[in-house]
Design an enzyme around this catalytic site. Sequence first.
Site, short mmCIF file in Angstrom:
data_model
loop_
_atom_site.label_atom_id
_atom_site.label_comp_id
_atom_site.label_asym_id
_atom_site.label_seq_id
_atom_site.Cartn_x
_atom_site.Cartn_y
_atom_site.Cartn_z
N GLU A 177 40.16 45.94 40.84
CA GLU A 177 39.83 44.52 40.91
C GLU A 177 38.59 44.20 40.09
O GLU A 177 38.51 43.16 39.44
CB GLU A 177 39.63 44.11 42.37
CG GLU A 177 40.89 44.16 43.21
CD GLU A 177 40.62 44.10 44.70
OE1 GLU A 177 41.58 43.84 45.46
OE2 GLU A 177 39.46 44.31 45.12
N ASP A 218 39.00 45.97 54.44
CA ASP A 218 38.59 45.05 55.50
C ASP A 218 37.39 45.60 56.25
O ASP A 218 36.43 44.89 56.56
CB ASP A 218 39.73 44.83 56.49
CG ASP A 218 40.96 44.21 55.85
OD1 ASP A 218 40.83 43.60 54.77
OD2 ASP A 218 42.05 44.34 56.43
N ASN A 236 37.53 46.35 44.72
CA ASN A 236 37.72 47.78 44.46
C ASN A 236 37.63 47.99 42.94
O ASN A 236 37.40 47.05 42.19
CB ASN A 236 39.03 48.30 45.05
CG ASN A 236 40.26 47.61 44.48
OD1 ASN A 236 40.28 47.20 43.30
ND2 ASN A 236 41.30 47.48 45.29
#
Length: 378
Positions: A249, A323, A246
Amino acid sequence: MKRILTGLPQYTTNGSTDLIYPFRWQIRNRFESSTSRSQIAMKLDRLEQILERAASRRITVIGDLMLDEFVWGKVGRISPEAPVPVVEVTGESFYPGGAANVARNLREFVDHVAVIGMLGKDRSGSQLRELLAEQNIDTSSVIEDENFCTIVKTRIIALHQQVVRVDREKILTPSSKQIAMAVDAVCDSFKETDAIIFEDYGKGFVTTELVTQIARDAVAAGKIVAADPNPQHSVDWRGVTVVKPNRAEAFLAAGIPWRDAEEPSIKDADLEHAGNALLEKWETQYVLITLGEHGMMLFRQNETPHYIRTKARQVFDVSGAGDTAIALFTLGLVSGATPIEAAEIANYGSAVVVSKLGTATVTRDELIASFRDDSEDG
């Protein structure tokens, strides 16, 4: 107490709505795309063609396996012992979480999905195995360790809001023997495997040693290898097909100081710098950066970054959206989609998931309906 293993309990929000909670779980804003609906990158018949191919694909998910528990209740008063709400429990739900949730997302589209990770020899580990078996997800290569406690995340929900989350976990890095067991399991099914996804929640199972041994041979054999990284856990992702961080990150991995997002995201110079830096650092074909309510940005070697605006209309719960994104992007690639088409599929799938409560998945019918709605509106 009603115990629910699948689906969400039906209950009314008849408690007091005047209570002020310290944590706001859901976002009720509507996120509308500023792009014309007629500019959809992929046609509905093309999506259906890709999904038809997907059914026969075989994908292995490697990473931190978890059991997600949701405790549902209602709130009518504040505790006299402390300034916190008292939750009267009305039901419980259990779902595969972490890497197991990636497998669960894939299982909606793919006939064969396997997971490799670590479970304890405990009740939670047995329960997670049962949930995965109910969905025909292969757990034959899961490693059991009597010194490991199965990771459980418990979320207490009242009035559609998360009141608190309780984590039960023990960080444990696999031994050399356990890494060898995981590598052997992948190698034994190598010919039948189309793609491998590493899902790193930073709980210890995914290591550079494990990734390097598996990814090297998989990429050389033409397999798709995808990774969903954790910023607090140093893993060398060099050479995999795609890495999906993301925004936070991505900045951390690229060593770029954090700044609030520029809008529109296509003009976010720091984001572009981060994406290009990670392409070079990880020597990967693609970097897909998820941007929450702002959509996604796809970076490719020697190509202009491709921005995909969000398709979410209403967001209740963002847990598990990452996910879904890595699962569907990988699914698209392995089913003949172009990288941009795969990112579109991942974006639509994530938009459906965040509109649900709990650790949710998107079904084939829901994904097609979401595309159809945009096509008809255009």
